[in-house]
Design an enzyme around this catalytic site. Structure first.
Site, mmCIF file in Angstrom:
data_model
loop_
_atom_site.group_PDB
_atom_site.id
_atom_site.type_symbol
_atom_site.label_atom_id
_atom_site.label_comp_id
_atom_site.label_asym_id
_atom_site.label_seq_id
_atom_site.Cartn_x
_atom_site.Cartn_y
_atom_site.Cartn_z
ATOM 1 C CB THR A 123 -0.875 -0.044 1.349
ATOM 2 O OG1 THR A 123 -0.100 -0.130 2.327
ATOM 3 C CG2 THR A 123 -1.944 -1.109 1.495
ATOM 4 C CB CYS A 161 0.384 1.817 10.288
ATOM 5 S SG CYS A 161 -0.758 2.047 9.197
ATOM 6 C CB CYS A 174 -2.738 1.087 12.603
ATOM 7 S SG CYS A 174 -3.905 1.820 11.193
ATOM 8 N NE ARG A 227 -7.813 -6.683 4.964
ATOM 9 C CZ ARG A 227 -6.913 -7.248 4.157
ATOM 10 N NH1 ARG A 227 -6.818 -8.614 4.744
ATOM 11 N NH2 ARG A 227 -6.453 -7.114 3.094
ATOM 12 N NE ARG A 239 0.055 7.513 0.299
ATOM 13 C CZ ARG A 239 -0.094 6.093 -0.482
ATOM 14 N NH1 ARG A 239 1.226 5.979 -1.130
ATOM 15 N NH2 ARG A 239 -1.023 5.502 -0.421
ATOM 16 C CB CYS A 276 -1.688 5.008 8.015
ATOM 17 S SG CYS A 276 -3.339 4.488 8.292
ATOM 18 C CB CYS A 281 -2.923 4.805 12.812
ATOM 19 S SG CYS A 281 -1.467 4.597 11.766
HETATM 20 ZN ZN LIG Z 1 -2.664 3.105 10.108
#
Ligand SMILES: [Zn+2]
Length: 348
Positions: free
Chosen positions: A31, A35, A39, A42, A64, A66, A69
């Protein structure tokens, strides 16, 4: 085939362990985001996860933050504490009592969430905090010798009629009775550990009414009962831990102060002395004679020393910042060694 030892940080991610917040972040190759350990998104597949010591390292590696969170922001607990502290300042500065909706809007939270957060951090509702703050201002002004009417207007009560209507809720009694020191109060208390020993924190519905330091929990609790013989004193529910934590943090770092309201009970003279003590910044000290001068009664040195000794809110009312005229560290209700330790801490 080589056997790999699993990184212990992975177990924290799987468990969404909030206590790991701030210790590291993790990135997800598929992705491109990174995080916080806890977080709520999932849990990604282990093979796509890498660990980074901090947000800067994750961004350096091309990831980058999230959006869920916000790992590039201060930890949630810190942001919450900052939001509540800002709300406390707004309440204190408001001319008129602010509504829950207005306060929640200012914090960017729903009224329900804001109310819960405020209560969990301060131990008081926003309304309770506002009432306690205004009552403290009236008490301070009365103790400083202001007339009742002047004290009320200064504290933001538009008319004395409104104050007297609210007086029972804010002072628990009418000002004249308050000055006489009457009335039954409900006091909750908890005891915890600090580097100076055991710390007892007690709160009435109006704020912190005692901070006592010692070695023995039973003796501390007895001392509390002795100081409030007419009060209905009970050990606090688990909610009180948040208040106790703040008091202990203040004992550890007195310069940070205490954002909780104080419920200061004493004679008008004692209250003037205690207010003057609160005006001595951390890292500075004063002699009893200077303190007597400060309250405009230079001849009352012995009475001033007596008021310091009668202080029941250790550290938050910093009677440890008063020394003998020759600079010696003299008596301290909670032990001269503790007084030395506090002064050393503040000097550093
Ligand atoms: Zn996150």
């Amino acid at each position: 085939m080589m056997e790999m030892v699993e990184d212990p940080r992975w177990a924290l991610v799987v468990a969404r362990d909030a206590s790991a917040d701030g210790a590291f972040v993790y990135s997800v190759a598929t992705t491109g985001v990174y995080c916080r350990p806890a977080c709520a998104a999932r849990t990604p597949a282990r093979r796509n996860v890498r660990f980074h010591p901090d947000p800067a390292a994750a961004e350096q590696a091309g990831f980058r933050p999230c959006k869920r969170c916000c790992p590039d922001q201060p930890p949630l607990a810190e942001r919450h504490a900052a939001l509540v502290a800002a709300a406390c300042r707004r309440i204190e500065q408001a001319e008129e009592a602010l509504s829950l909706g207005e306060l929640a809007d200012g914090a960017g939270l729903s009224p329900h969430h804001f109310h819960r957060l405020f209560r969990s951090i301060t131990g008081l509702t926003p309304k309770g905090y506002g009432d306690a703050h205004r009552a403290n201002r009236v008490r301070d002004a009365l103790a400083a010798g202001a007339g009742v009417t002047e004290a009320l207007y200064d504290a933001g009560y538009g008319s004395s009629g409104r104050f007297y209507a609210a007086a029972d809720a804010t002072l628990g009694m009418l000002p004249s009775a308050y000055r006489a020191g009457g009335a039954t109060v409900r006091i909750r208390f908890g005891i915890g550990s600090s580097s100076l020993g055991r710390v007892l924190a007690a709160a009435s519905e109006r704020g912190i009414c005692a901070i006592l330091i010692g070695d023995d929990d039973d003796i501390l609790a007895e001392d509390l009962h002795r100081r409030f013989p007419q009060a209905d004193v009970t050990a606090a529910d688990p909610d009180f831990a948040v208040v106790l934590d703040q008091v202990i943090a203040m004992v550890e770092t007195p310069a940070q102060g205490l954002s909780l309201p104080l419920d200061i009970r004493g004679t008008a003279f004692q209250q003037r002395v205690w207010q003057a003590l609160r005006a001595i910044p951390a890292g500075q000290t004063m002699s009893y004679a200077e303190l007597a001068n400060r309250i405009g009664q230079p001849e009352a040195v012995r009475a001033v020393a007596g008021a310091c000794a009668a202080n029941r809110i250790a550290v938050a009312i910093p009677c440890h910042r008063v020394l003998r005229s020759d600079g010696a560290v003299s008596g301290y209700r909670w032990g001269v060694e503790r007084k030395r330790a506090l002064l050393a801490r503040e000097a550093g």
